[in-house]
Design a protein around this motif. Structure first.
Motif, PDB file in Angstrom:
ATOM      1  N   GLY A 286       0.798  -1.217   0.000  1.00 21.24           N
ATOM      2  CA  GLY A 286       0.000   0.000   0.000  1.00 21.24           C
ATOM      3  C   GLY A 286       0.833   1.271   0.000  1.00 21.24           C
ATOM      4  O   GLY A 286       2.064   1.245  -0.100  1.00 21.24           O
ATOM      5  N   LEU A 287       0.138   2.378   0.144  1.00 13.54           N
ATOM      6  CA  LEU A 287       0.734   3.704   0.044  1.00 13.54           C
ATOM      7  C   LEU A 287       1.752   3.980   1.152  1.00 13.54           C
ATOM      8  O   LEU A 287       2.781   4.596   0.914  1.00 13.54           O
ATOM      9  N   PHE A 288       1.480   3.518   2.355  1.00 13.82           N
ATOM     10  CA  PHE A 288       2.339   3.825   3.494  1.00 13.82           C
ATOM     11  C   PHE A 288       3.190   2.639   3.932  1.00 13.82           C
ATOM     12  O   PHE A 288       3.532   2.499   5.097  1.00 13.82           O
ATOM     13  N   LYS A 289       3.565   1.795   2.978  1.00 19.70           N
ATOM     14  CA  LYS A 289       4.344   0.607   3.320  1.00 19.70           C
ATOM     15  C   LYS A 289       5.761   0.976   3.746  1.00 19.70           C
ATOM     16  O   LYS A 289       6.319   1.990   3.314  1.00 19.70           O
ATOM     17  N   ALA A 290       6.315   0.117   4.601  1.00 17.77           N
ATOM     18  CA  ALA A 290       7.692   0.308   5.066  1.00 17.77           C
ATOM     19  C   ALA A 290       8.661  -0.136   3.983  1.00 17.77           C
ATOM     20  O   ALA A 290       8.352  -1.009   3.173  1.00 17.77           O
ATOM     21  N   SER A 291       9.854   0.451   4.008  1.00 17.46           N
ATOM     22  CA  SER A 291      10.881   0.013   3.062  1.00 17.46           C
ATOM     23  C   SER A 291      11.286  -1.419   3.405  1.00 17.46           C
ATOM     24  O   SER A 291      11.091  -1.885   4.533  1.00 17.46           O
ATOM     25  N   LYS A 292      11.872  -2.088   2.438  1.00 18.97           N
ATOM     26  CA  LYS A 292      12.307  -3.468   2.650  1.00 18.97           C
ATOM     27  C   LYS A 292      13.308  -3.536   3.804  1.00 18.97           C
ATOM     28  O   LYS A 292      13.225  -4.403   4.668  1.00 18.97           O
ATOM     29  N   GLU A 293      14.246  -2.596   3.834  1.00 17.65           N
ATOM     30  CA  GLU A 293      15.264  -2.575   4.886  1.00 17.65           C
ATOM     31  C   GLU A 293      14.638  -2.344   6.267  1.00 17.65           C
ATOM     32  O   GLU A 293      14.996  -3.011   7.244  1.00 17.65           O
ATOM     33  N   LYS A 294      13.710  -1.416   6.338  1.00 16.54           N
ATOM     34  CA  LYS A 294      13.053  -1.128   7.619  1.00 16.54           C
ATOM     35  C   LYS A 294      12.261  -2.355   8.096  1.00 16.54           C
ATOM     36  O   LYS A 294      12.305  -2.706   9.279  1.00 16.54           O
ATOM     37  N   TYR A 295      11.566  -2.998   7.182  1.00 17.92           N
ATOM     38  CA  TYR A 295      10.780  -4.176   7.562  1.00 17.92           C
ATOM     39  C   TYR A 295      11.694  -5.319   8.006  1.00 17.92           C
ATOM     40  O   TYR A 295      11.430  -5.991   9.001  1.00 17.92           O
ATOM     41  N   GLU A 296      12.801  -5.542   7.300  1.00  7.86           N
ATOM     42  CA  GLU A 296      13.736  -6.608   7.685  1.00  7.86           C
ATOM     43  C   GLU A 296      14.324  -6.339   9.067  1.00  7.86           C
ATOM     44  O   GLU A 296      14.445  -7.257   9.881  1.00  7.86           O
ATOM     45  N   ASN A 297      14.697  -5.096   9.351  1.00 11.48           N
ATOM     46  CA  ASN A 297      15.205  -4.750  10.679  1.00 11.48           C
ATOM     47  C   ASN A 297      14.152  -4.971  11.757  1.00 11.48           C
ATOM     48  O   ASN A 297      14.460  -5.451  12.853  1.00 11.48           O
ATOM     49  N   TYR A 298      12.917  -4.613  11.431  1.00 13.23           N
ATOM     50  CA  TYR A 298      11.810  -4.829  12.365  1.00 13.23           C
ATOM     51  C   TYR A 298      11.674  -6.320  12.689  1.00 13.23           C
ATOM     52  O   TYR A 298      11.602  -6.704  13.856  1.00 13.23           O
ATOM     53  N   ILE A 299      11.667  -7.168  11.672  1.00 12.98           N
ATOM     54  CA  ILE A 299      11.516  -8.617  11.872  1.00 12.98           C
ATOM     55  C   ILE A 299      12.688  -9.182  12.680  1.00 12.98           C
ATOM     56  O   ILE A 299      12.495  -9.997  13.587  1.00 12.98           O
ATOM     57  N   ILE A 300      13.894  -8.746  12.387  1.00 11.79           N
ATOM     58  CA  ILE A 300      15.063  -9.203  13.149  1.00 11.79           C
ATOM     59  C   ILE A 300      14.903  -8.841  14.630  1.00 11.79           C
ATOM     60  O   ILE A 300      15.134  -9.676  15.516  1.00 11.79           O
ATOM     61  N   ASN A 301      14.479  -7.612  14.905  1.00 12.31           N
ATOM     62  CA  ASN A 301      14.288  -7.178  16.295  1.00 12.31           C
ATOM     63  C   ASN A 301      13.194  -7.972  16.989  1.00 12.31           C
ATOM     64  O   ASN A 301      13.341  -8.366  18.146  1.00 12.31           O
ATOM     65  N   VAL A 302      12.097  -8.197  16.284  1.00 12.28           N
ATOM     66  CA  VAL A 302      10.984  -8.954  16.871  1.00 12.28           C
ATOM     67  C   VAL A 302      11.421 -10.371  17.223  1.00 12.28           C
ATOM     68  O   VAL A 302      11.197 -10.844  18.342  1.00 12.28           O
ATOM     69  N   TYR A 303      12.063 -11.053  16.285  1.00 13.33           N
ATOM     70  CA  TYR A 303      12.434 -12.449  16.545  1.00 13.33           C
ATOM     71  C   TYR A 303      13.556 -12.571  17.570  1.00 13.33           C
ATOM     72  O   TYR A 303      13.610 -13.549  18.316  1.00 13.33           O
ATOM     73  N   GLN A 304      14.413 -11.580  17.677  1.00 13.51           N
ATOM     74  CA  GLN A 304      15.421 -11.589  18.744  1.00 13.51           C
ATOM     75  C   GLN A 304      14.725 -11.475  20.099  1.00 13.51           C
ATOM     76  O   GLN A 304      15.069 -12.172  21.052  1.00 13.51           O
ATOM     77  N   LEU A 305      13.732 -10.613  20.181  1.00  7.31           N
ATOM     78  CA  LEU A 305      12.972 -10.451  21.422  1.00  7.31           C
ATOM     79  C   LEU A 305      12.202 -11.728  21.766  1.00  7.31           C
ATOM     80  O   LEU A 305      12.178 -12.160  22.925  1.00  7.31           O
ATOM     81  N   ILE A 306      11.601 -12.345  20.761  1.00  7.00           N
ATOM     82  CA  ILE A 306      10.888 -13.616  20.988  1.00  7.00           C
ATOM     83  C   ILE A 306      11.853 -14.663  21.523  1.00  7.00           C
ATOM     84  O   ILE A 306      11.549 -15.364  22.500  1.00  7.00           O
ATOM     85  N   GLU A 307      13.029 -14.767  20.924  1.00  7.73           N
ATOM     86  CA  GLU A 307      14.015 -15.745  21.379  1.00  7.73           C
ATOM     87  C   GLU A 307      14.482 -15.442  22.803  1.00  7.73           C
ATOM     88  O   GLU A 307      14.699 -16.355  23.598  1.00  7.73           O
ATOM     89  N   ASP A 308      14.613 -14.161  23.138  1.00  4.57           N
ATOM     90  CA  ASP A 308      14.979 -13.797  24.509  1.00  4.57           C
ATOM     91  C   ASP A 308      13.903 -14.246  25.497  1.00  4.57           C
ATOM     92  O   ASP A 308      14.216 -14.746  26.582  1.00  4.57           O
TER      93      ASP A 308
END
Length: 191
Positions: A56-78
């Protein structure tokens, strides 16, 4: 296990359900174990509620989304890092052609709920082990990884093979495949 650990594991479980598309945000909001005192849980809940748009119009950049996913899964693993371990005392293919991973202990009443993942993994209370559906297309090593993965993500239990693990009704080739897959998986995650 104290309620703080239970809440952390349940929060991580719900996050995995959300990011795997198995639970919508409204159910996550209703069930999430929100805690004022646990900053990790608060952060995970915030991240879930503020998931960047991918289209959509307000989608995150690929880099921003990848960083977001990395942070989320690191937190889940913690949050999951307090995993309980169960030693596998025997790996076998039973008379129904199911792969069965018998554990050393008696298990936990919550193990019976692993079937809810609808992933072909079940708890056998009589045998005190986790088992697959009858082996057809998948190999024993693929089922081993499936059982290990589902038990870890659903129950917060790491299934461990060691030098005392017995192998019954399994070919040498399958044993080597399972050990190689197990070692590869555990070395990849630093376990």
């Amino acid at each position: 296990m104290d309620s703080r650990k239970d809440n952390r594991k349940y929060g991580a479980y719900l996050a995995r359900q959300f990011y795997n598309g198995k639970k919508p945000i409204r159910l996550i909001e209703d069930e999430f174990p929100y805690s004022e005192t646990d900053s990790d849980l608060k952060e995970l809940f915030r991240l879930i509620k503020n998931t960047p748009k991918r289209k959509g119009l307000f989608k995150a950049s690929k880099e921003k989304y990848e960083n977001y996913i990395i942070n989320v899964y690191q937190l889940i693993e913690d949050l999951e890092s307090d995993l309980k371990q169960e030693i596998i005392k025997e790996v076998l293919i039973n008379d129904k052609n199911e792969l069965l991973l018998k554990i050393s202990g008696n298990g936990n009443p919550t193990y019976q709920y692993v079937y809810r993942e609808a992933a072909g993994v079940y708890w056998d209370d009589n045998e005190k082990g986790f088992k697959s559906t009858p082996i057809k297309e998948w190999t024993a090593s693929k089922w081993f990884l499936q059982i290990s993965s589902i038990v870890k993500s659903c129950l917060g239990v790491d299934l461990v093979i060691d030098e005392k693990t017995r192998w019954n009704k399994i070919s040498d080739t399958a044993i080597n495949e399972i050990k190689n897959a197990y070692n590869k998986k555990h070395s990849a995650f630093g376990n």
